[in-house]
Design a protein around this motif. Structure first.
Motif, PDB file in Angstrom:
ATOM      1  N   ASN A 216       6.289 132.741  16.618  1.00 33.01           N
ATOM      2  CA  ASN A 216       7.430 132.329  17.435  1.00 33.01           C
ATOM      3  C   ASN A 216       7.309 130.864  17.840  1.00 33.01           C
ATOM      4  OD1 ASN A 216       8.545 134.921  17.367  1.00 33.01           O
ATOM      5  ND2 ASN A 216       7.454 135.555  19.202  1.00 33.01           N
ATOM      6  N   ILE A 217       6.095 130.445  18.185  1.00 32.97           N
ATOM      7  CA  ILE A 217       5.889 129.038  18.541  1.00 32.97           C
ATOM      8  C   ILE A 217       6.284 128.150  17.366  1.00 32.97           C
ATOM      9  CG2 ILE A 217       4.202 127.285  19.203  1.00 32.97           C
ATOM     10  CD1 ILE A 217       2.527 129.449  20.466  1.00 32.97           C
ATOM     11  N   ALA A 218       5.747 128.486  16.187  1.00 36.92           N
ATOM     12  CA  ALA A 218       6.020 127.671  15.000  1.00 36.92           C
ATOM     13  C   ALA A 218       7.514 127.676  14.661  1.00 36.92           C
ATOM     14  CB  ALA A 218       5.205 128.183  13.816  1.00 36.92           C
ATOM     15  N   ALA A 219       8.140 128.842  14.747  1.00 33.82           N
ATOM     16  CA  ALA A 219       9.562 128.948  14.421  1.00 33.82           C
ATOM     17  C   ALA A 219      10.410 128.152  15.405  1.00 33.82           C
ATOM     18  CB  ALA A 219       9.993 130.412  14.416  1.00 33.82           C
ATOM     19  N   ASN A 220      10.062 128.213  16.682  1.00 29.57           N
ATOM     20  CA  ASN A 220      10.835 127.493  17.689  1.00 29.57           C
ATOM     21  C   ASN A 220      10.640 125.983  17.605  1.00 29.57           C
ATOM     22  OD1 ASN A 220      11.904 129.863  18.709  1.00 29.57           O
ATOM     23  ND2 ASN A 220      10.213 130.159  20.141  1.00 29.57           N
ATOM     24  N   LEU A 221       9.573 125.570  16.959  1.00 33.11           N
ATOM     25  CA  LEU A 221       9.355 124.146  16.722  1.00 33.11           C
ATOM     26  C   LEU A 221      10.010 123.688  15.419  1.00 33.11           C
ATOM     27  CD1 LEU A 221       5.639 123.856  17.856  1.00 33.11           C
ATOM     28  CD2 LEU A 221       7.580 122.728  18.912  1.00 33.11           C
ATOM     29  N   GLY A 222      10.674 124.626  14.736  1.00 36.81           N
ATOM     30  CA  GLY A 222      11.431 124.256  13.546  1.00 36.81           C
ATOM     31  C   GLY A 222      10.841 124.716  12.230  1.00 36.81           C
ATOM     32  N   HIS A 223       9.657 125.338  12.272  1.00 34.72           N
ATOM     33  CA  HIS A 223       9.010 125.778  11.033  1.00 34.72           C
ATOM     34  C   HIS A 223       9.541 127.139  10.595  1.00 34.72           C
ATOM     35  CE1 HIS A 223       5.756 122.985   9.812  1.00 34.72           C
ATOM     36  NE2 HIS A 223       6.001 122.499  11.018  1.00 34.72           N
ATOM     37  N   SER A 224       9.676 127.313   9.290  1.00 29.40           N
ATOM     38  CA  SER A 224      10.085 128.608   8.764  1.00 29.40           C
ATOM     39  C   SER A 224       8.870 129.513   8.602  1.00 29.40           C
ATOM     40  CB  SER A 224      10.823 128.445   7.433  1.00 29.40           C
ATOM     41  OG  SER A 224       9.988 127.822   6.472  1.00 29.40           O
ATOM     42  N   ILE A 225       9.110 130.801   8.764  1.00 30.61           N
ATOM     43  CA  ILE A 225       8.036 131.796   8.681  1.00 30.61           C
ATOM     44  C   ILE A 225       8.332 132.727   7.518  1.00 30.61           C
ATOM     45  CG2 ILE A 225       6.793 133.608   9.921  1.00 30.61           C
ATOM     46  CD1 ILE A 225       6.593 130.828  11.221  1.00 30.61           C
ATOM     47  N   CYS A 408      -0.618 139.054   6.285  1.00 34.67           N
ATOM     48  CA  CYS A 408      -0.204 138.319   5.091  1.00 34.67           C
ATOM     49  C   CYS A 408       1.152 137.682   5.398  1.00 34.67           C
ATOM     50  CB  CYS A 408      -0.075 139.258   3.902  1.00 34.67           C
ATOM     51  SG  CYS A 408      -1.582 140.188   3.528  1.00 34.67           S
ATOM     52  N   GLY A 409       1.336 136.450   4.976  1.00 38.90           N
ATOM     53  CA  GLY A 409       2.542 135.729   5.335  1.00 38.90           C
ATOM     54  C   GLY A 409       2.331 134.966   6.631  1.00 38.90           C
ATOM     55  N   GLY A 410       3.271 134.089   6.959  1.00 42.48           N
ATOM     56  CA  GLY A 410       3.149 133.299   8.177  1.00 42.48           C
ATOM     57  C   GLY A 410       3.839 131.958   8.042  1.00 42.48           C
ATOM     58  N   ALA A 411       3.279 130.952   8.710  1.00 43.26           N
ATOM     59  CA  ALA A 411       3.870 129.609   8.668  1.00 43.26           C
ATOM     60  C   ALA A 411       3.934 129.122   7.218  1.00 43.26           C
ATOM     61  CB  ALA A 411       3.047 128.651   9.516  1.00 43.26           C
ATOM     62  N   ASN A 412       5.119 128.725   6.819  1.00 47.46           N
ATOM     63  CA  ASN A 412       5.390 128.343   5.431  1.00 47.46           C
ATOM     64  C   ASN A 412       4.542 127.136   5.018  1.00 47.46           C
ATOM     65  OD1 ASN A 412       6.523 127.461   2.998  1.00 47.46           O
ATOM     66  ND2 ASN A 412       8.556 128.168   3.574  1.00 47.46           N
ATOM     67  N   ILE A 413       3.686 127.328   4.014  1.00 47.55           N
ATOM     68  CA  ILE A 413       2.765 126.258   3.623  1.00 47.55           C
ATOM     69  C   ILE A 413       3.472 125.103   2.917  1.00 47.55           C
ATOM     70  CG2 ILE A 413       0.718 127.717   3.544  1.00 47.55           C
ATOM     71  CD1 ILE A 413       1.068 127.994   0.536  1.00 47.55           C
ATOM     72  N   ASP A 414       4.705 125.326   2.445  1.00 45.69           N
ATOM     73  CA  ASP A 414       5.463 124.223   1.836  1.00 45.69           C
ATOM     74  C   ASP A 414       5.826 123.164   2.867  1.00 45.69           C
ATOM     75  OD1 ASP A 414       5.390 125.379  -0.667  1.00 45.69           O
ATOM     76  OD2 ASP A 414       7.293 126.424  -0.413  1.00 45.69           O
ATOM     77  N   GLU A 415       5.775 123.533   4.149  1.00 44.29           N
ATOM     78  CA  GLU A 415       6.147 122.615   5.227  1.00 44.29           C
ATOM     79  C   GLU A 415       4.929 121.983   5.897  1.00 44.29           C
ATOM     80  OE1 GLU A 415      10.134 125.266   6.328  1.00 44.29           O
ATOM     81  OE2 GLU A 415       8.439 125.202   7.704  1.00 44.29           O
ATOM     82  N   ILE A 416       3.746 122.184   5.285  1.00 45.77           N
ATOM     83  CA  ILE A 416       2.495 121.701   5.869  1.00 45.77           C
ATOM     84  C   ILE A 416       1.741 120.885   4.823  1.00 45.77           C
ATOM     85  CG2 ILE A 416       0.287 122.404   6.888  1.00 45.77           C
ATOM     86  CD1 ILE A 416       1.794 125.002   7.777  1.00 45.77           C
TER      87      ILE A 416
END
Length: 465
Positions: A216-225, A408-416
């Motif tokens: 939720n923190i990552a998503a609210n900061l704009g990151h896709s999950i 498994c899954g989580g903060a999208n690594i394409d955005e990191i």
């Protein structure tokens, strides 16, 4: 209110390593803060490896990477070379802790106690003068008064109150901080930091605080999950007779699962028969694909999994008891052995291939008499034995998601950025990621803890630059 150079959210393996590596690089006391919502650090770490802590796998980094998914081989390469298993172990060996290698490169502290790892990590944290906030649950993260990000989006009343509180803090302290600083508000205090490392963990073992809030923190900061689904799960079975064999370990076998898109997935390792079904490395690794099939076929919230028991339909796995021998080779061997030892009963002959306690169950299941001699074995019975030694079918009843050991899954690594662990997003400069919060994961056997330590290390060193 003091401002920190780096704030790390999450006091697990990735978070502690991020704090240690960043403080070593900065060489300035009290410039790093580690924020943990539990009453002590490393709560989940103490459960790993059955409390023994399978800290890493001793395969060379190149071989280590070969065990990962294609996308993770690319994304994790830099972090795993930045802190490989030798460098990781040396951190603890410098403090006098020794390690031992077990089957398939699994590495454990000589003490067989995860607390040995945690004590040394805490010793480094203390020596480096890292500030630690325990029992501090992060509620809000913002960069300025017009850019508030909330973990809990459901409570609108609290949201309005919290925004007002942060705005007041911003007004009072605007002269003492940069507009690009992060404001981290916990249930007890507000912390300012130039950079933030998110190491909050995944959604497995929620009782340890790893309950998916980091998504939720990552998503609210704009990151896709990416889709979140449980992994490394023991499997429940229907066969009451097989469950009666609880305690038997089928060693070094191969497990096959056919996915819904007809892809054949195999996993090699020991399989343990339990009072409820099957466990062990071979099962835990294959469970990731069964879980993915189920979760991706449902319209589910991507930021959580249910932690419930999921009933499965028409799901089977197949055990190959002799993965290093083909059906043709086994057939030829049985023919030769029948000629040379024709009077040997089938149930005694199978002791060369199967565990003793498993043989009667096996023969009963495939409908072959164990009292027959090899010379009297019909071609039909011989083929039944061969086919089932190489592909013994077991129907899976359910998937107990609450027993998942990893997410498994989580903060999208394409955005990191894989070379720094920093967010690539324009509005998330100075935000870094580490550990199970990332969508990357590995098989059982020390891979996931190494990934946590390595990504934490890279995030920590990168954040100092």
């Amino acid at each position: 209110m003091k401002k920190y150079k780096i704030a790390i959210i999450g006091g697990g393996p990735a978070g502690m390593m991020a704090a240690i590596s960043s403080a070593k690089e900065l060489k300035k006391p009290k410039n790093v803060i580690l924020i943990e919502k539990n009453e002590y650090l490393g709560k989940k770490l103490l459960l790993t490896g059955g409390g023994r802590c399978n800290i890493t796998n001793l395969k060379p980094t190149k071989k280590f990477l070969e065990k990962l998914r294609k996308e993770d081989k690319i994304f994790l390469k830099h972090s795993l070379y930045a802190l490989d298993n030798e460098k990781l172990l040396s951190i603890f060996e410098k403090k006098g802790l020794e390690f031992k290698e077990e089957e398939n490169g699994r590495c454990f502290p000589i003490t067989d106690d995860a607390n040995s790892i945690l004590l040394i990590l805490k010793e480094y944290l203390s020596e480096l003068n890292i500030d630690i906030l325990l029992n501090n649950h992060v509620k809000n993260i913002s960069k300025n008064k017009n850019n508030i990000f909330e973990i809990n989006k459901n409570n609108e009343n609290n949201k309005n109150n919290e925004i007002n509180e942060i705005n007041e803090v911003n007004n009072e302290d605007s002269k003492s901080r940069d507009n690009n600083d992060f404001i981290i508000e916990t249930n007890k205090k507000t912390i300012y930091a130039e950079k933030v490392i998110l190491a909050t963990g995944g959604d497995s073992y929620p009782q340890t605080g790893s309950n998916g809030e980091g998504y939720n923190i990552a998503a609210n900061l704009g990151h896709s999950i990416s889709q979140i689904y449980p992994g490394a799960i023991p499997l429940k079975i229907e066969d009451a007779f097989l469950k009666k064999l609880a305690g038997i370990s089928l060693e070094n076998i191969s497990v096959l699962y056919k996915t819904k898109n007809n892809q054949k997935i195999t996993s090699k390792g020991n399989v343990l028969i339990t009072h409820f079904g099957l466990s062990g490395p071979g099962i835990l690794d294959i469970s990731n694909y069964i879980s993915k099939d189920y979760n991706f076929s449902k319209d589910k919230n991507s930021e959580k999994f249910s932690h419930e028991e999921i009933e499965l339909e028409d799901i089977c796995i197949y055990l190959d008891m002799l993965p290093n021998m083909t059906e043709e080779e086994l057939n030829e061997k049985i023919i030769v052995d029948s000629q040379n030892n024709g009077k040997t009963m089938v149930k005694n002959y199978l002791k060369y291939y199967l565990r003793n306690r498993f043989i009667d169950f096996f023969l009963n299941k495939i409908g072959v008499s164990g009292n027959k001699t090899l010379s009297n074995l019909t071609k039909k019975d011989k083929n039944k034995i061969i086919n089932n030694i190489k592909s013994f079918q077991i129907k899976i009843k359910s998937l107990p998601e609450k027993s998942a050991m990893i997410s498994c899954g989580g903060a999208n690594i394409d955005e990191i950025n894989s070379k720094t662990m920093e967010s690539k997003l324009k509005n998330c400069k100075n935000l870094f990621f580490a550990g199970e919060l990332l969508e990357s994961y590995g098989p059982t056997g020390g891979y996931n803890l190494q990934i946590a330590f390595s990504t934490g290390y890279l995030a920590g060193t990168s954040a100092t630059k």
